[in-house]
Design a protein around this motif. Sequence first.
Motif, short mmCIF file in Angstrom:
data_model
loop_
_atom_site.label_atom_id
_atom_site.label_comp_id
_atom_site.label_asym_id
_atom_site.label_seq_id
_atom_site.Cartn_x
_atom_site.Cartn_y
_atom_site.Cartn_z
N VAL A 255 51.37 -66.18 58.94
CA VAL A 255 50.79 -66.06 57.58
C VAL A 255 49.87 -65.07 57.67
O VAL A 255 48.83 -65.04 58.26
N ALA A 256 50.17 -64.03 56.82
CA ALA A 256 48.99 -62.80 57.18
C ALA A 256 48.61 -62.82 55.49
O ALA A 256 49.42 -62.68 54.58
N GLU A 257 47.50 -62.24 55.30
CA GLU A 257 47.04 -61.59 53.97
C GLU A 257 47.23 -60.30 53.74
O GLU A 257 47.21 -59.41 54.72
N GLN A 258 47.63 -59.60 52.66
CA GLN A 258 47.78 -58.42 52.27
C GLN A 258 46.89 -58.24 50.81
O GLN A 258 46.94 -59.03 50.02
N GLY A 259 46.42 -57.01 50.41
CA GLY A 259 46.17 -56.58 49.39
C GLY A 259 44.43 -57.09 49.21
O GLY A 259 43.86 -56.90 50.19
N ASP A 260 44.15 -57.54 47.97
CA ASP A 260 42.78 -57.71 47.58
C ASP A 260 42.32 -58.97 48.37
O ASP A 260 42.84 -59.89 48.45
N SER A 261 41.09 -58.81 49.21
CA SER A 261 40.63 -59.82 49.82
C SER A 261 39.94 -60.99 49.27
O SER A 261 39.95 -62.13 49.65
N THR A 262 39.73 -61.03 48.05
CA THR A 262 39.20 -61.82 47.25
C THR A 262 40.38 -62.68 46.64
O THR A 262 39.94 -63.99 46.26
N ASN A 263 41.51 -62.16 46.36
CA ASN A 263 42.77 -63.00 45.85
C ASN A 263 43.85 -62.20 46.45
O ASN A 263 44.66 -61.77 45.88
N PRO A 264 44.15 -62.46 47.93
CA PRO A 264 45.10 -61.78 48.41
C PRO A 264 46.53 -62.26 48.30
O PRO A 264 46.90 -63.48 47.97
N ASP A 265 47.67 -61.43 48.48
CA ASP A 265 49.04 -62.14 48.54
C ASP A 265 48.92 -62.46 49.89
O ASP A 265 48.18 -62.23 50.88
N ARG A 266 50.06 -63.38 50.20
CA ARG A 266 50.21 -64.01 51.67
C ARG A 266 51.73 -63.70 52.02
O ARG A 266 52.73 -63.94 51.41
#
Length: 339
Positions: A255-266
């Motif tokens: 599971v990795a975060e992408q995009g905006d760190s405050t409201n990221p996609d997963r």
Amino acid sequence: MRKLAVLIMVFFATVATAQEGDKGFLTRTIQNALSGAGRTVSIDGFAGALSSRARFDTMTISDDQGVWLTLEGVELDWNRSALLRGRLEVQALTAKRLTVPRLPVAQPTGLPDPEAKPFTFPTIPDLPVVIDIADFSVDEINLGAPVLGEPAQLTVKANALINDEMAKVDVQARRTDGKLGEFDIKANLERGQNVLDLLVNLKEESRGIVARTLKIPDEPSVDLTVAGQGPLSNFKTDINLSTDGEPRIEGQVVVAEQGDSTNPDRRIRADLSGDVTALILSKYREFFGPDVALTVDSLVQADGGVDISDFTLKAQSADLKGKVTLNSDKWPSLIDITG
């Protein structure tokens, strides 16, 4: 179990600021502080408000249908002066018996939030004190059939440390009613870097709680290991599941975060394979066969949409691949599957 420990700690934290004297008044004050909507707390046999060893004989929690939790023989051995340094230091928090015959009646929460809620890792709130519990244990836990589907008796031991730098917890639970059941959780989170080291081990004999809950045919013995390590922004988890001593499913989920760190996609990637015939109904076993492989690459968007950009499923009677897109309302906007 975590909520129960917090409830007990709130009780003793309230005690720490109380004055010795009218025990009836003190007990009522604590009961009122712990009670709430749909929850009535009653405490008997409280003693040791101003000592480093506090205790109470029984605590019950009730709802509209009566008592659903009884806690007996609770003792706290702690360093009261450490609170002045911003630390909650507990040498031992123990209970002789916890009885939960049923789950509490759910309280109405109003209309559900229409806004989609994407997956997020649980977060640890910033606490006003450092929490260090060297020994937390309950000698005997009795759970009624409505809780897990059958009556169960077990014992629990744990320790925890939560401060600005780390959060560590080690929990061990064992069934003590003549059935094999072992449940272990170890977690170590470095809060500055958000790096988590997680290990979950579960082992049960046949006709156990997990097999019945998951509706595994014939309710075999279950041995499950989940091991994860890495930053929460790119967390990798290895999964190994066996039943009746035979490997069934193994693989990895990332599971990795992408995009905006405050409201990221997963972004969720999975690569799982194994012999699932023992996990599914007999009428489906010939279709899947003894060698199944599944790979998935998907993006769970912050607005609730899901984009499965690539997936493959290989089984005895199927060789599928494709992609699927769901909008924020979980309605498909694209389905492209071949095989």
